[in-house]
Scaffold this motif. Structure first.
Motif, short mmCIF file in Angstrom:
data_model
loop_
_atom_site.label_atom_id
_atom_site.label_comp_id
_atom_site.label_asym_id
_atom_site.label_seq_id
_atom_site.Cartn_x
_atom_site.Cartn_y
_atom_site.Cartn_z
N MET A 1 -11.87 -15.88 -8.41
CA MET A 1 -11.09 -15.01 -7.52
C MET A 1 -10.75 -13.69 -8.21
N TYR A 2 -10.35 -13.80 -9.47
CA TYR A 2 -9.98 -12.60 -10.24
C TYR A 2 -11.20 -11.68 -10.39
N ASN A 3 -12.37 -12.31 -10.71
CA ASN A 3 -13.58 -11.51 -10.89
C ASN A 3 -14.00 -10.85 -9.59
N THR A 4 -13.81 -11.57 -8.46
CA THR A 4 -14.16 -10.99 -7.15
C THR A 4 -13.29 -9.77 -6.86
N ASN A 5 -11.99 -9.89 -7.09
CA ASN A 5 -11.09 -8.75 -6.88
C ASN A 5 -11.43 -7.59 -7.80
N ARG A 6 -11.78 -7.94 -9.04
CA ARG A 6 -12.12 -6.89 -10.00
C ARG A 6 -13.38 -6.14 -9.56
N ARG A 7 -14.38 -6.90 -9.08
CA ARG A 7 -15.61 -6.27 -8.59
C ARG A 7 -15.33 -5.39 -7.38
N LYS A 8 -14.43 -5.87 -6.50
CA LYS A 8 -14.08 -5.08 -5.32
C LYS A 8 -13.42 -3.78 -5.71
N GLY A 268 0.03 18.57 4.07
CA GLY A 268 0.58 17.35 4.61
C GLY A 268 -0.43 16.23 4.75
N PHE A 269 0.07 15.04 5.00
CA PHE A 269 -0.70 13.83 5.34
C PHE A 269 -1.45 13.19 4.18
N VAL A 270 -1.70 13.92 3.08
CA VAL A 270 -2.37 13.28 1.94
C VAL A 270 -1.48 12.18 1.37
N GLY A 271 -0.18 12.50 1.19
CA GLY A 271 0.76 11.51 0.67
C GLY A 271 1.03 10.36 1.61
N LEU A 272 0.67 10.51 2.88
CA LEU A 272 0.83 9.43 3.85
C LEU A 272 -0.42 8.56 3.93
N ILE A 273 -1.58 9.21 4.06
CA ILE A 273 -2.82 8.48 4.35
C ILE A 273 -3.43 7.86 3.10
N ALA A 274 -3.45 8.60 1.97
CA ALA A 274 -4.11 8.08 0.76
C ALA A 274 -3.53 6.74 0.29
N PRO A 275 -2.19 6.58 0.20
CA PRO A 275 -1.67 5.27 -0.22
C PRO A 275 -1.99 4.16 0.77
N HIS A 276 -2.00 4.50 2.06
CA HIS A 276 -2.30 3.48 3.07
C HIS A 276 -3.74 2.98 2.91
N LEU A 281 -7.62 -1.14 0.57
CA LEU A 281 -8.82 -1.34 -0.24
C LEU A 281 -8.58 -2.26 -1.44
N VAL A 282 -7.45 -2.11 -2.13
CA VAL A 282 -7.25 -2.86 -3.39
C VAL A 282 -6.01 -3.74 -3.38
N GLY A 283 -5.27 -3.77 -2.28
CA GLY A 283 -4.12 -4.66 -2.21
C GLY A 283 -2.81 -3.97 -2.50
N LEU A 284 -1.74 -4.77 -2.64
CA LEU A 284 -0.39 -4.26 -2.70
C LEU A 284 0.11 -3.96 -4.11
N HIS A 285 -0.58 -4.45 -5.14
CA HIS A 285 -0.10 -4.25 -6.51
C HIS A 285 -0.22 -2.78 -6.90
N HIS A 286 0.91 -2.18 -7.27
CA HIS A 286 0.91 -0.75 -7.54
C HIS A 286 0.12 -0.38 -8.79
N ILE A 290 -1.85 2.65 -7.15
CA ILE A 290 -1.49 4.04 -7.47
C ILE A 290 -2.71 4.85 -7.94
N PRO A 291 -3.52 4.36 -8.90
CA PRO A 291 -4.71 5.14 -9.29
C PRO A 291 -5.70 5.34 -8.13
N VAL A 292 -5.90 4.30 -7.33
CA VAL A 292 -6.84 4.43 -6.20
C VAL A 292 -6.28 5.39 -5.16
N SER A 293 -4.97 5.39 -4.96
CA SER A 293 -4.36 6.34 -4.05
C SER A 293 -4.61 7.77 -4.53
N GLY A 294 -4.50 7.99 -5.84
CA GLY A 294 -4.81 9.31 -6.39
C GLY A 294 -6.26 9.69 -6.17
N LEU A 295 -7.17 8.72 -6.36
CA LEU A 295 -8.60 8.98 -6.14
C LEU A 295 -8.89 9.31 -4.68
#
Length: 340
Positions: A1-8, A268-276, A281-286, A290-295
């Motif tokens: 499971m961990y490896n699957t999440n990591r690959r995702k 506007g909207f970057v700070g709203l849409i990017a975290p969502h 894509l990667v789940g709730l763990h910040h 957070i890095p993916v939201s920045g990307l």
């Protein structure tokens, strides 16, 4: 499971990075003056002595791309923090009045010191983020003053007070901009719409230290943001000083947003849409979100800027307006989804 999440997560980062690289490639090679990949590579490596190529890449296109990347990174990160603080996926820094406070301070700076975006000295450009920080902190102080109830910071009250503060600062900004001379008013209007048209290396130097300082501080508190998603009593039982951490994280976000607003206005909207998107894509763990939201924020701004300067050519639409056109339907979709 961990490896699957990591690959995702690896796949998400790879695809997002590919979108950023593709948009950057198109931006740096296409325009009024088209260039081949060979021309670009030779110019970047210093092997091409053509003054035209050097001017186009280093004075116009490359600074614009770098500013877009930094802007998306900062706003995406700050948006993830704000949503974590208030535990609301529909929140963003603009909703809390941070953008409006920073924007008002910078417009006041432009009005009092005639520091127009195009003609500002290097000292003025380096000073603008500080003015933005003062404005953002003023907005934060007002928010905390009215949102704190019996020493506790209520999330819903925070949003309501933020909307009111944002409206107040917006009115002040409009009043001050109307007092400007016509040339400065025009520049201020374009800047407030969210524009990176006049990007240069000085803006990058002014913006970069704020991101280098605050983004790592935020990322170190990822676990605390996870705990803060629990009920306040449970979070405090886990040893987290909720009020103190909320205020600290809010101040870090203010620093990032102030630097972004100083160089590009209110996007506007970057700070709203990017975290969502990052959360889906990667789940709730910040720690991962957070890095993916920045990307994702980087991809949004680079692609938005590309759309604004190519699809509407020879006219150019500010990136803030392009992202708003895309963001409004997405916001409505989120609104209906959360109601369901």
């Amino acid at each position: 499971m961990y490896n699957t999440n990591r690959r995702k997560r690896g796949t998400v980062v790879f695809v997002t990075a590919a979108i950023i690289l593709l948009a950057s490639y198109i931006s740096i090679t296409n325009g009024t003056f088209d260039m081949t990949v060979t021309d670009v590579v030779k110019t970047l490596l210093g092997m091409d002595t053509s003054r035209e190529h050097h001017l186009v890449i280093f004075d116009f296109r490359l600074p614009r791309i770098v500013i877009a990347l930094l802007l998306g990174l900062g706003l995406g990160t700050a948006g993830a923090v704000v949503q974590g603080i208030v535990r609301n996926p529909l929140a963003d820094p603009g909703m809390l009045g941070i953008n409006a406070g920073a924007g008002t301070a910078i417009v006041l700076f432009m009005f009092l010191f005639q520091g127009t975006i195009t003609g500002a000295s290097f000292f003025s450009i380096m000073t603008m983020p500080l003015f933005g920080l003062v404005g953002g902190l003023a907005a934060t102080a007002l928010i905390l003053m009215f949102a704190l109830e019996r020493g506790k910071l209520d999330s819903q009250r925070l949003i309501l007070v933020g909307i009111a503060v944002s409206s107040g600062f917006g009115a002040i900004t409009l009043y001050v901009s109307l007092k400007m001379n016509p040339k400065d008013f025009e520049m201020a209007t374009v800047w407030l719409a969210g524009s990176i048209y006049n990007a240069n290396w000085q803006f990058i130097v002014a913006m970069l230290p704020w991101l280098i300082i605050f983004i790592p501080l935020i990322w170190r508190k990822s676990l605390i943001l996870d705990v803060m998603q629990l009920e306040e009593g449970s979070a405090m039982g886990a040893g987290v000083s909720v009020n103190r951490e909320r205020i600290l994280l809010l101040l870090y976000s203010v620093g990032i947003v102030s630097a972004c607003v100083a160089v590009a206005g209110s996007v506007g909207f970057v700070g709203l849409i990017a975290p969502h998107i990052a959360r889906r894509l990667v789940g709730l763990h910040h720690r991962h979100m957070i890095p993916v939201s920045g990307l994702v924020g980087m991809a949004m701004v680079v692609v938005g800027d590309l759309i604004g300067k190519t699809i509407f050519a020879p006219a150019e639409l500010p990136v803030g307006i392009v992202i708003s056109i895309i963001g409004v339907p997405y916001f409505v979709y989120l609104l209906f989804k959360t109601r369901v």
